[in-house]
Write an enzyme that holds these catalytic residues in place. Structure first.
Site, mmCIF file in Angstrom:
data_model
loop_
_atom_site.group_PDB
_atom_site.id
_atom_site.type_symbol
_atom_site.label_atom_id
_atom_site.label_comp_id
_atom_site.label_asym_id
_atom_site.label_seq_id
_atom_site.Cartn_x
_atom_site.Cartn_y
_atom_site.Cartn_z
ATOM 1 N N CYS A 44 45.347 25.691 38.704
ATOM 2 C CA CYS A 44 45.206 24.410 37.974
ATOM 3 C C CYS A 44 44.470 24.576 36.658
ATOM 4 O O CYS A 44 43.750 23.663 36.223
ATOM 5 C CB CYS A 44 44.534 23.339 38.826
ATOM 6 S SG CYS A 44 45.395 22.998 40.341
ATOM 7 N N GLN A 73 32.918 22.745 41.066
ATOM 8 C CA GLN A 73 32.512 24.049 41.619
ATOM 9 C C GLN A 73 30.998 24.155 41.757
ATOM 10 O O GLN A 73 30.490 24.622 42.771
ATOM 11 C CB GLN A 73 33.006 25.191 40.719
ATOM 12 C CG GLN A 73 34.506 25.425 40.744
ATOM 13 C CD GLN A 73 35.027 25.844 42.116
ATOM 14 O OE1 GLN A 73 34.368 26.558 42.861
ATOM 15 N NE2 GLN A 73 36.210 25.376 42.458
ATOM 16 N N HIS A 115 39.696 22.872 34.200
ATOM 17 C CA HIS A 115 40.649 22.594 35.280
ATOM 18 C C HIS A 115 41.510 21.422 34.807
ATOM 19 O O HIS A 115 41.037 20.577 34.039
ATOM 20 C CB HIS A 115 39.821 22.200 36.508
ATOM 21 C CG HIS A 115 40.597 22.020 37.775
ATOM 22 N ND1 HIS A 115 41.332 20.894 38.038
ATOM 23 C CD2 HIS A 115 40.724 22.813 38.874
ATOM 24 C CE1 HIS A 115 41.880 20.988 39.236
ATOM 25 N NE2 HIS A 115 41.535 22.146 39.769
ATOM 26 N N LYS A 135 33.842 20.489 48.617
ATOM 27 C CA LYS A 135 33.456 21.823 48.128
ATOM 28 C C LYS A 135 32.077 22.212 48.665
ATOM 29 O O LYS A 135 31.650 23.341 48.489
ATOM 30 C CB LYS A 135 33.395 21.835 46.596
ATOM 31 C CG LYS A 135 34.641 21.330 45.896
ATOM 32 C CD LYS A 135 35.634 22.428 45.621
ATOM 33 C CE LYS A 135 36.700 21.928 44.656
ATOM 34 N NZ LYS A 135 37.910 22.726 44.712
HETATM 35 N N1 PLP Z 1 37.360 20.814 38.533
HETATM 36 C C1 PLP Z 1 37.222 22.060 39.011
HETATM 37 C C2 PLP Z 1 36.467 23.077 38.214
HETATM 38 C C3 PLP Z 1 37.760 22.394 40.245
HETATM 39 O O1 PLP Z 1 37.618 23.648 40.713
HETATM 40 C C4 PLP Z 1 38.464 21.409 40.978
HETATM 41 C C5 PLP Z 1 39.090 21.750 42.267
HETATM 42 O O2 PLP Z 1 39.290 22.858 42.616
HETATM 43 C C6 PLP Z 1 38.563 20.124 40.441
HETATM 44 C C7 PLP Z 1 37.996 19.860 39.216
HETATM 45 C C8 PLP Z 1 39.266 19.020 41.188
HETATM 46 O O3 PLP Z 1 38.590 18.733 42.374
HETATM 47 P P1 PLP Z 1 39.253 17.810 43.494
HETATM 48 O O4 PLP Z 1 40.598 18.422 43.774
HETATM 49 O O5 PLP Z 1 38.315 17.894 44.641
HETATM 50 O O6 PLP Z 1 39.372 16.445 42.925
#
Ligand code: PLP
Length: 413
Positions: free
Chosen positions: A369, A204, A121, A227
């Site tokens: 993302c 996740q 991500h 989440k």
């Molecule tokens: N990493 C992964 C695999 C994600 O799915 C997400 C969010 O969807 C993030 C990082 C970032 O999380 P956050 O937006 O809660 O900081």
């Protein structure tokens, strides 16, 4: 786990839109909130609101107690050896940026290497790109096998004596599981053998898998409360105790100081050293309530079985429509998945998602993302349906029925 009873614990599913079923298939973006979480935040603001750590009156002491209890709960939830290893942040993104700024940028230099996967991500890629740009360190990648959608076993020299950090996604938000049996453990072991540190992005996985930081042997772990049925705006960064001195404060200011002069200051020990300013008190307490919710109502083995069954129904349903390409390892998704990203021939993912939205089905569209991965596999946008503990077979039936119908209507027009 009684899914009907679990579903009743989420007020959002209780009627609302003229009694119409809410088909929510976007929990990989954010989960729904459990009643215990909503109540704890509401109770704090209505009966317990005060700032933490500094007050010497009852309300503030109570708030401090609840805040620190949440730290204990989160520590226990991921089996940290000590609550001081838990730092509250605004979420996974901030946790990873924290490690990048307060540790990596302080210590890395030209010639050092940072290993990530091709499935990261942006939250676990961009901070390392910036560290590389600012320190001269180099990014290296564990590749995605485009046939199986699993990560490839990296060549022996990928993790070497120059490697300072191996920062890994635990479960991909597009492909689902990307680790073949034993590979994650082997990569962590190889990283430690060369003296590198390991960060695991559990954004996740925290909601779907029992996480044990000591068994995994990671040095840093990042996750978000939203989440896993908790509030937005709060998450955790696990920093293993032996790194507490090497990691600088991410921010400096109130609450974290031991002694300050006009020219200099020094800090309290962790975790206070890492939490400058007034924290997100209500959210942290809500995070603690989310952990309580899991402890009281969620069995991870049963959750896994429930999600895998629904994911198999989802994969079979999508395949039955025809003209749909599913991203990810379908066999694995049917065994342990909680999401499926897919592309419909001839219809853009945004149109598919918008049309499903108009039919009352909430899914997500885009590159999710993970733009470099999307480009790598040649699918710049996909539609993603993701499942959680409160979803039922009926949700998948509605999705598949509406999708089949909208594709037919679109193609006839
Ligand atoms: N990493 C992964 C695999 C994600 O799915 C997400 C969010 O969807 C993030 C990082 C970032 O999380 P956050 O937006 O809660 O900081």
């Amino acid at each position: 786990m009684d899914i009907k009873k679990i579903r009743e614990k989420f007020p959002i599913f209780k009627g609302g839109d003229g009694g119409k079923r809410l088909v929510y298939l976007d929990s990989a973006a954010t989960s729904q909130r459990a009643d215990m979480v909503i109540d704890s935040v509401h109770d704090f603001y209505s009966r317990g609101n005060a700032s933490v750590h500094r007050g010497v009156y009852e309300l503030s002491e109570r708030a401090t107690g609840l805040y620190e209890q949440a730290r204990h709960k989160v520590a226990k939830f991921i089996n940290a050896a000590d609550p001081s290893e838990i730092v509250f942040t605004s979420g996974t993104t901030e946790s990873i940026n924290f490690v990048a700024d307060a540790w990596a940028r302080e210590h890395f230099k030209e010639g050092d290497e940072i290993v990530v996967t091709q499935a990261e991500h942006h939250a676990n890629l961009l901070p390392w790109q910036r560290v590389a740009q600012r320190t001269g360190a180099k990014l290296r990648f564990i590749e995605v096998d485009q046939e199986t959608f699993f990560l490839k076993d990296p060549p022996k020299d990928l993790i070497n004596k120059n490697t300072k950090l191996v920062s890994l996604i635990h479960i991909s938000n597009v492909l689902g599981n990307v680790w073949e049996e034993g590979l994650l453990e082997s990569v962590i072991k190889r990283a430690h053998e060369v003296g590198a540190r390991v960060l695991l992005d559990c954004a996740q996985s925290i909601a779907h898998k029992k996480i044990d930081v000591q068994a995994l042997g990671v040095d840093f772990l990042a996750c978000s409360a939203h989440k896993m049925c908790g509030p937005t705006g709060v998450g955790a960064l696990y920093i293993k105790k032996d790194l507490h001195d090497a990691v600088e404060p991410y921010q400096v200011g109130g609450s974290m100081v031991h002694d300050a002069e006009y020219e200099t200051a020094n800090w309290q020990p962790a975790p206070m050293k890492f939490e400058a300013g007034t924290p997100a008190i209500a959210q942290v307490i809500g995070f603690g309530a989310a952990v309580d919710f899991f402890n009281e109502h969620v069995d991870f083995v049963e959750l896994h079985n429930h999600e895998a069954k629904l994911c198999a129904q989802l994969v079979d349903g999508l395949n039955s429509i025809g003209g749909i390409t599913i991203l990810g390892n379908q066999c694995d998704m049917k065994m342990c998945g909680h999401l499926a990203a897919f592309v419909v021939d001839g219809i853009h993912a945004h149109d598919v998602s918008a049309m499903l939205g108009m039919r009352g089905v909430g899914v997500r569209a885009g590159h999710h993302c993970v733009q470099p991965l999307a480009k790598l596999i040649g699918v710049e946008a996909s539609t993603r349906a993701s499942l959680y503990m409160y979803n039922e077979s009926e949700d998948i039936e509605v999705l598949v029925r509406e999708l089949r119908d909208l594709i037919k209507t679109f193609k006839e027009a």
